[in-house]
Design an enzyme around this catalytic site. Sequence first.
Site, PDB file in Angstrom:
ATOM      1  N   GLU A  79      10.655 -11.348 -20.492  1.00  0.00           N
ATOM      2  CA  GLU A  79      10.435 -10.159 -20.132  1.00  0.00           C
ATOM      3  C   GLU A  79       9.091  -9.600 -20.934  1.00  0.00           C
ATOM      4  OE1 GLU A  79      10.378  -8.280 -17.985  1.00  0.00           O
ATOM      5  OE2 GLU A  79      10.010  -5.846 -18.949  1.00  0.00           O
ATOM      6  N   HIS A  86      10.346 -29.965 -27.826  1.00  0.00           N
ATOM      7  CA  HIS A  86      10.275 -30.893 -26.657  1.00  0.00           C
ATOM      8  C   HIS A  86       8.929 -30.924 -26.038  1.00  0.00           C
ATOM      9  CE1 HIS A  86      14.495 -31.748 -26.904  1.00  0.00           C
ATOM     10  NE2 HIS A  86      14.649 -30.477 -26.914  1.00  0.00           N
ATOM     11  N   LYS A 145       3.236  -2.003  -7.650  1.00  0.00           N
ATOM     12  CA  LYS A 145       4.517  -1.767  -8.144  1.00  0.00           C
ATOM     13  C   LYS A 145       5.536  -2.479  -7.185  1.00  0.00           C
ATOM     14  CE  LYS A 145       7.566   0.146 -10.635  1.00  0.00           C
ATOM     15  NZ  LYS A 145       7.823  -0.076 -12.094  1.00  0.00           N
ATOM     16  N   TRP A 147      -3.587  -1.750  -1.319  1.00  0.00           N
ATOM     17  CA  TRP A 147      -3.587  -3.182  -2.132  1.00  0.00           C
ATOM     18  C   TRP A 147      -4.095  -4.206  -1.187  1.00  0.00           C
ATOM     19  CZ3 TRP A 147      -0.745  -7.991  -2.128  1.00  0.00           C
ATOM     20  CH2 TRP A 147      -0.941  -8.631  -3.418  1.00  0.00           C
ATOM     21  N   ASN A 171       1.096   0.257   5.894  1.00  0.00           N
ATOM     22  CA  ASN A 171       1.535  -0.640   4.819  1.00  0.00           C
ATOM     23  C   ASN A 171       2.315  -1.742   5.473  1.00  0.00           C
ATOM     24  OD1 ASN A 171       2.497  -1.687   2.473  1.00  0.00           O
ATOM     25  ND2 ASN A 171       4.177  -0.382   2.575  1.00  0.00           N
ATOM     26  N   GLY A 172       1.867  -3.193   5.000  1.00  0.00           N
ATOM     27  CA  GLY A 172       2.308  -4.236   5.617  1.00  0.00           C
ATOM     28  C   GLY A 172       1.280  -5.181   6.164  1.00  0.00           C
ATOM     29  N   LYS A 202       5.214  -8.601 -19.808  1.00  0.00           N
ATOM     30  CA  LYS A 202       4.498  -7.482 -19.845  1.00  0.00           C
ATOM     31  C   LYS A 202       3.282  -7.497 -20.432  1.00  0.00           C
ATOM     32  CE  LYS A 202       7.503  -4.604 -18.228  1.00  0.00           C
ATOM     33  NZ  LYS A 202       7.855  -5.602 -17.364  1.00  0.00           N
ATOM     34  N   GLU A 244       0.923  -8.935 -17.525  1.00  0.00           N
ATOM     35  CA  GLU A 244       0.359  -8.053 -16.601  1.00  0.00           C
ATOM     36  C   GLU A 244      -0.052  -6.740 -17.178  1.00  0.00           C
ATOM     37  OE1 GLU A 244       5.040  -6.171 -15.909  1.00  0.00           O
ATOM     38  OE2 GLU A 244       3.617  -6.150 -14.230  1.00  0.00           O
ATOM     39  N   CYS A 278       0.962  -1.165  -0.012  1.00  0.00           N
ATOM     40  CA  CYS A 278      -0.110   0.098   0.104  1.00  0.00           C
ATOM     41  C   CYS A 278       0.786   1.202   0.064  1.00  0.00           C
ATOM     42  CB  CYS A 278      -0.836   0.149   1.384  1.00  0.00           C
ATOM     43  SG  CYS A 278      -1.803  -1.526   1.496  1.00  0.00           S
ATOM     44  N   ARG A 291       1.549   1.830  -5.834  1.00  0.00           N
ATOM     45  CA  ARG A 291       1.700   0.975  -4.845  1.00  0.00           C
ATOM     46  C   ARG A 291       0.649  -0.021  -4.565  1.00  0.00           C
ATOM     47  NH1 ARG A 291       6.355   1.567  -2.197  1.00  0.00           N
ATOM     48  NH2 ARG A 291       5.430   0.584  -0.459  1.00  0.00           N
TER      49      ARG A 291
HETATM   50  C1  AGP Z   1       7.489  -5.973 -13.632  1.00  0.00           C
HETATM   51  O1  AGP Z   1       6.888  -5.162 -14.772  1.00  0.00           O
HETATM   52  C2  AGP Z   1       6.675  -6.212 -12.578  1.00  0.00           C
HETATM   53  N1  AGP Z   1       5.971  -5.019 -11.952  1.00  0.00           N
HETATM   54  C3  AGP Z   1       7.463  -6.859 -11.491  1.00  0.00           C
HETATM   55  O2  AGP Z   1       7.887  -8.312 -11.803  1.00  0.00           O
HETATM   56  C4  AGP Z   1       8.620  -6.264 -10.943  1.00  0.00           C
HETATM   57  O3  AGP Z   1       9.679  -6.549 -11.984  1.00  0.00           O
HETATM   58  C5  AGP Z   1       9.146  -7.227  -9.683  1.00  0.00           C
HETATM   59  O4  AGP Z   1       8.025  -7.186  -8.793  1.00  0.00           O
HETATM   60  C6  AGP Z   1      10.463  -6.770  -8.955  1.00  0.00           C
HETATM   61  O5  AGP Z   1      10.140  -5.454  -8.436  1.00  0.00           O
HETATM   62  P1  AGP Z   1      11.683  -4.717  -8.172  1.00  0.00           P
HETATM   63  O6  AGP Z   1      12.167  -4.647  -9.285  1.00  0.00           O
HETATM   64  O7  AGP Z   1      11.050  -3.262  -7.303  1.00  0.00           O
HETATM   65  O8  AGP Z   1      12.072  -5.612  -7.011  1.00  0.00           O
END
Ligand code: AGP
Length: 611
Positions: free
Chosen positions: A484, A507, A606, A75, A101-102, A488, A491, A2, A27
């Site tokens: 990667e 395979h 994030k 969140w 937050n936590g 993307k 997500e 959060c 966040r």
């Molecule tokens: C990437 O697009 C994602 N949001 C997620 O995989 C992110 O890279 C991952 O949570 C690691 O975050 P960080 O680089 O802040 O440690």
Amino acid sequence: MCGIVGYIGPKRALPIVIDGLKRLEYRGYDSIGVLAYDQEKKEIYLEKQPGRVQEFIKTAQLDKKGGLAIGHTRWATHGLVTRENSHPHGDCQKKIFVVHNGIIENFQELKDALLKKGHVFVSQTDTEVVPHLIEERQKQGLPYREAIMQTLKDVRGSFALLIFNKEEPDLLVGTRFSSPLILGTNDQEFIFASDPTPIGLVTKNVLYLNDGDVAFVSEKGYELKSFLSEKVEAKRGVIDFTAGEADKGNFPDFMLKEIFEEPLALENTLRGRLLINEGKAKLGGLEPLEPRLREVNRVILVACGTASYAALAAEYFFEEYAEIPTEVDLGSEFRYRKPIIDNQTLFVAISQSGETADTLAAIKEAKTKGALTLGIVNVVGSTIARQVGAGIYSHAGPELAVASTKAFTTQIADLVLLMLFLARERKMSLVAGQEIMNELRKLPEKMRSVLLQADKIKALAEKYSVYKNFFYLGRKYGFPMALEGSLKLKECAYIHSEAYPSGEMKHGPIAIVDEDFPSIVLAPQDSVYEKVVSNIQEIKARKGKVIAVTTAGNQDLEKLVDDVIYIPQTLELLTPLLAIVPLHLFAYYLAKKLGRDVDRPRNLAKSVTVE
Ligand code: AGP
């Protein structure tokens, strides 16, 4: 994960906190809540609701006065996304309020004990135990500050908390344990926040609070105590970006802005770090460790999500150029292994936020076993940056879209710099180092030439937006980029995609290829190009559509595949920095075509500060 923000000072606090929440929304954005206290009327204004800040401000009473306010963007971890579960949460008498937050891991046992004492709860959250605990401690005769300190001993888990008490209206209390919280300070005004982006609304001067710090703040100043009530100091710093950098500017979304910032971010991460005449990387933070780095005989790269794909690309060039055994592990898995680590092991944590709990847990395990720990981090003063022995800041600037883009490309560049630092201490020649550095300097311009194809890539994304499944394929450096690109798409566009080493298709996975299951194939003209072309032919033989990313000037694939994206020629180890740009754009434009909220994708946040 959060976002929390709190202000106390001479200005009207509510607008500052609302602006701060807008910057923290990446966040977590399930719900939002604020509390403002009007010292003159001795009135609390508290409003909270599910949904985003932009909806909230349509109905909130933003004209409320008062020099103290706290805010929260959620969140959801415990409890549904409802108004009752939104923060701030208060005690029975509605005097003490907190935002959190936590995760309070022992909340149920604490809640059961408080219920037996007659406390009435209105939410399903773990957070709500905190104000009731403070209230209960005060009932037992403890003064307010001691009641807070005792509460912080009672709770277990991770927390960044802001605490307000109507009976102590000139005091705002902030504390952290395993969740981020920093304090911005001006002469008579202070702002707490989960990360630096809201701080710039008030000041550039920050205090990086450590786990266990409790900050008692009033307009007269602040006092830092440990959970044991001992006086403590916190590291001071200055925010390294302007408030403007934390805005969208002329872009419709942070994600598109940050993709177009990839060349600039690369220039910023390279600035002052290329000693071309010596063919060496200048990494000031590592220089004191040079003797120990010479002794390193093994490298472990640990990260999560996108950052882990940068690590996978680095695994190839660390071994190829630094000639050091290198392995990659996920932060969320590392601590379940029994990794063979000693003081000649170099453990490198890679993280944009510097707050990822899984990566932090891995660092602690590595430090326990005596490894030399380094961090490659984007957020200055973040927890990971302060947990490791030394590090390399990415200088990508604030990355506010949930999907990591410019931070990813700078992570690869920083890993190339680290490789050069190690390789030139070992067998790499001056000429070899200079060749890589001279090419690295050209990459930002080459990236810009790829970005000029944005409209073409947008058209491709719209053409392929009818498909529900995708393969992303590549070999060697192409495989981490496939991972990667696939992440993307998942997500941002919520489209199913799978990434495989292209050699793996035969395979098993190729069984599901048909005309409705397109593949995006990384096929630059590198050392594995011919093999990748064979894999493309295998897919075409099953009527699978193929979008190929290949080197400009290579006409061979035009006849073989359905669509081609060209990227400039570069050294093989630097190809990821160019190949990933079209994949970032493809995911962005396909997500937009499908009407997704690209900056705030569903179910995500994030910074993943829970394990
Ligand atoms: C990437 O697009 C994602 N949001 C997620 O995989 C992110 O890279 C991952 O949570 C690691 O975050 P960080 O680089 O802040 O440690």
